[in-house]
Design an enzyme around this catalytic site. Structure first.
Site, PDB file in Angstrom:
ATOM      1  N   ALA A  15       0.827  -1.206   0.000  1.00  0.00           N
ATOM      2  CA  ALA A  15       0.000   0.000   0.000  1.00  0.00           C
ATOM      3  C   ALA A  15       0.864   1.260   0.000  1.00  0.00           C
ATOM      4  O   ALA A  15       0.640   2.185  -0.793  1.00  0.00           O
ATOM      5  CB  ALA A  15      -0.938  -0.010   1.205  1.00  0.00           C
ATOM      6  N   SER A  40       3.332  -7.498   3.853  1.00  0.00           N
ATOM      7  CA  SER A  40       3.286  -7.688   2.399  1.00  0.00           C
ATOM      8  C   SER A  40       4.342  -8.677   1.924  1.00  0.00           C
ATOM      9  O   SER A  40       4.082  -9.549   1.085  1.00  0.00           O
ATOM     10  CB  SER A  40       3.475  -6.347   1.682  1.00  0.00           C
ATOM     11  N   ALA A  43       3.359 -12.396   2.373  1.00  0.00           N
ATOM     12  CA  ALA A  43       2.088 -12.894   1.848  1.00  0.00           C
ATOM     13  C   ALA A  43       2.316 -14.092   0.936  1.00  0.00           C
ATOM     14  O   ALA A  43       2.954 -13.975  -0.108  1.00  0.00           O
ATOM     15  CB  ALA A  43       1.365 -11.787   1.097  1.00  0.00           C
ATOM     16  N   GLN A  44       1.810 -15.253   1.329  1.00  0.00           N
ATOM     17  CA  GLN A  44       1.937 -16.449   0.510  1.00  0.00           C
ATOM     18  C   GLN A  44       0.842 -16.502  -0.548  1.00  0.00           C
ATOM     19  O   GLN A  44       1.031 -17.056  -1.629  1.00  0.00           O
ATOM     20  CB  GLN A  44       1.854 -17.707   1.386  1.00  0.00           C
ATOM     21  N   GLY A  45      -0.324 -15.958  -0.219  1.00  0.00           N
ATOM     22  CA  GLY A  45      -1.423 -15.944  -1.164  1.00  0.00           C
ATOM     23  C   GLY A  45      -1.103 -15.046  -2.346  1.00  0.00           C
ATOM     24  O   GLY A  45      -0.007 -14.489  -2.451  1.00  0.00           O
ATOM     25  N   GLU A 111      -9.042 -19.892  -4.567  1.00  0.00           N
ATOM     26  CA  GLU A 111      -8.991 -19.965  -3.109  1.00  0.00           C
ATOM     27  C   GLU A 111     -10.410 -19.845  -2.568  1.00  0.00           C
ATOM     28  O   GLU A 111     -11.363 -19.610  -3.323  1.00  0.00           O
ATOM     29  CB  GLU A 111      -8.072 -18.871  -2.548  1.00  0.00           C
ATOM     30  N   ARG A 273     -13.182 -17.992   5.291  1.00  0.00           N
ATOM     31  CA  ARG A 273     -12.157 -18.191   6.314  1.00  0.00           C
ATOM     32  C   ARG A 273     -12.707 -18.209   7.731  1.00  0.00           C
ATOM     33  O   ARG A 273     -12.214 -18.951   8.586  1.00  0.00           O
ATOM     34  CB  ARG A 273     -11.092 -17.091   6.189  1.00  0.00           C
ATOM     35  N   HIS A 331      -4.693 -12.784  11.574  1.00  0.00           N
ATOM     36  CA  HIS A 331      -4.056 -12.653  10.263  1.00  0.00           C
ATOM     37  C   HIS A 331      -4.286 -11.301   9.610  1.00  0.00           C
ATOM     38  O   HIS A 331      -3.363 -10.709   9.056  1.00  0.00           O
ATOM     39  CB  HIS A 331      -4.587 -13.765   9.358  1.00  0.00           C
ATOM     40  N   ARG A 366     -12.815 -10.689   4.995  1.00  0.00           N
ATOM     41  CA  ARG A 366     -12.093 -10.438   3.741  1.00  0.00           C
ATOM     42  C   ARG A 366     -12.069 -11.675   2.854  1.00  0.00           C
ATOM     43  O   ARG A 366     -11.803 -12.778   3.317  1.00  0.00           O
ATOM     44  CB  ARG A 366     -10.659 -10.000   4.045  1.00  0.00           C
ATOM     45  N   LEU A 372      -3.574  -7.806  -0.973  1.00  0.00           N
ATOM     46  CA  LEU A 372      -2.546  -7.197  -1.805  1.00  0.00           C
ATOM     47  C   LEU A 372      -3.186  -6.320  -2.872  1.00  0.00           C
ATOM     48  O   LEU A 372      -2.688  -5.225  -3.183  1.00  0.00           O
ATOM     49  CB  LEU A 372      -1.677  -8.271  -2.455  1.00  0.00           C
TER      50      LEU A 372
END
Length: 509
Positions: A15, A40, A43-45, A111, A273, A331, A366, A372
């Protein structure tokens, strides 16, 4: 005291760097090193965007709304989904190396909560690191962007008219006042209020806390997303097992190998989630255990998910042969500093973006891989409205008390444990009341900057959780287990500004 010619961006994640790159000259202040610290990088996603032929921004928006549990800001969702594809293309133009399919197109993953494959990844499960590499390189190539590493923000500086005109920061033990036409807080969320979290050391919610002390309006603080599958090995931060594993067929099982998610939600492991996190919490609480079974990926695991493979083997586990013990971990913060769609806060001169902000784009929960994207999209939007000129001279600039030391004592660790116990995956009136009583008496925390920020923010989060007498998205009350249609709205608060105790600082050039 130093005057900056352009906006001051506090935070160097996706950001913050997106703001700086879209602005015409900026100073970026970061507590650690550029591209190496903050959420950031870890971040694995991936980055969600409607890039496939069978996808559209409308479908992406619909999936985001479906997960948001009834209270998203629809205009924010539409902006995110509409501008998402161009944001990904800008990254590619800057040199981002995303994973490709055999035909050379983007290899899109799926996902939880997504109705189609739309997740762009890099190096399997290292998307954040690749995005940050790209943005950091572009930042260093820009002579009009100055980066101040190892600078920690202590407090905001306010004019006598209430506007924000700069910050007090510390570097190498020295305090300095930085004045700027605008201050943008891109400091991340408040996951480290909890003792089981995927958030790295510097993600303490400091930006939200200093905005609260200045009297900025906050929103939705009770909505904290707990990632369902942190590796349960006692590490701090907890190693994250990316949701992409479940997108590729990994299953959640108990200690006996029995799969439990199909009986809980029709989407099983790909349920939202909050649903999966509560299921895993119940499994652990009952003693049945919660494990991720990814053994079907077998020998391809190290190549497809190198980050997860390295984390698991570091703790003596082989994902190709072992069940991986998992637990929910704090998270992502849906709440934060209340902003409009251009990052404006309730205080003139102060902007916020990314996880530190709350545009309402995520509602109460979310959608995976929208974070991201949020930083990329709204960072560029914030830059478009930043003032370029210094504010008019004020007779005096009162600043907050900034003579406290940094530090975390045993009370800080106790705060984190109590937050996980009483304001975590599940909450209740009794637990939140006990937590607020403890916080009210824990004035020893105010003897350090870290403790003062944590105590204020933990109090605000707990008060918000106590006030919402229903369950919705990332907020679940054992005593109010169902959503209440009368509470299907966002909750905003304006903390009372902390009185100034430091001498005024002149502003004239």
């Amino acid at each position: 005291m130093r005057y900056l010619d352009g906006p001051l961006v506090v935070g160097s994640g996706v950001a913050g760097l997106s703001v700086a790159l879209a602005a015409r000259g900026a100073t970026v202040l970061t507590r650690g090193e550029l591209a190496a610290d903050g959420s950031s990088h870890w971040a694995q996603g991936g980055v969600a965007a409607a890039l496939a032929a069978d996808d559209s921004p409308g479908l992406h928006a619909a999936d985001t709304v479906a997960v948001a549990a009834g209270i998203p800001e629809l205009a924010a969702v539409e902006a995110l989904a509409e501008l998402g594809p161009d944001a990904v293309r800008r990254l590619i133009d800057l040199g981002a190396r995303f994973d490709r399919d055999p035909d050379g197109g983007l290899a899109l993953g799926r996902e939880a909560g997504h109705s189609v494959r739309r997740i762009v990844h890099a190096h399997g499960d290292a998307t954040g690191a690749e995005v940050m590499r790209t943005l950091a390189a572009a930042t260093l190539d820009r002579p009009d962007i100055e980066v101040l590493e190892h600078h920690a923000v202590v407090d905001l500086v306010r004019g006598d008219d209430g506007s924000v005109v700069g910050v007090v920061a510390e570097s190498a033990g020295e305090r300095v006042v930085l004045l700027a036409p605008a201050v943008v807080l891109a400091t991340g969320g408040y996951g480290r209020l909890y003792d089981r979290t995927t958030n790295p050391e510097y993600v303490n919610g400091d930006g939200v806390a200093i905005a609260a002390r200045a009297g900025a309006r906050l929103a939705d603080l009770e909505f904290v997303q707990f990632h369902p599958t942190a590796l349960d090995v006692g590490a701090d931060p907890a190693p994250l097992l990316t949701e992409a594993l479940r997108g590729e067929g990994a299953r959640l099982v108990d200690a006996g190998g029995h799969r439990y998610m199909p009986a809980i939600h029709p989407d099983a492991e790909l349920a939202p989630r909050d649903v999966v996190a509560r299921a895993n919490w119940r499994q652990r609480d009952s003693g049945a255990g919660a494990f991720l079974d990814a053994r079907h990926l077998a020998d391809g695991f190290p190549q497809r998910f190198p980050t997860v493979f390295a984390l698991a083997t570091e703790h003596g586990l082989d994902p190709r042969a072992d069940l991986l013990p998992v637990a929910p971990a704090a998270h992502y913060s849906m709440g934060g500093i209340d902003t409009d769609l251009w990052g404006r806060t309730s205080l003139p001169g102060l902007f916020a973006v990314g996880e530190a902000s709350s545009t309402g784009v995520h509602g109460a929960n979310r959608l995976a891989s929208n974070s991201l994207l949020e930083g990329l999209v709204f960072g560029a939007r914030v830059a478009a409205v930043l003032p370029a000129d210094q504010p008019s001279a004020h007779p005096a600039i009162p600043v907050g008390a900034f003579d406290l030391p940094w530090g975390r004592g045993p009370e800080h660790a106790q705060l984190r444990a109590l937050m996980s116990r009483h304001a975590g995956v599940v909450r209740s009136d009794d637990g939140l009341g006990a937590l607020l009583d403890w916080l009210a008496a824990a004035d020893v925390l105010d003897h350090t900057i870290d403790g003062r920020n944590a105590r204020l923010l933990a109090t605000l989060v707990s008060e918000a959780a106590l006030a919402r007498t229903e369950s919705r998205g990332g907020h679940h009350r054992l005593d109010f287990p169902e959503p209440d249609p009368q509470q299907a709205r966002r909750r905003r608060v304006i903390p009372a500004p902390v009185p100034t105790t430091s001498p005024a600082v002149g502003v004239g050039r």
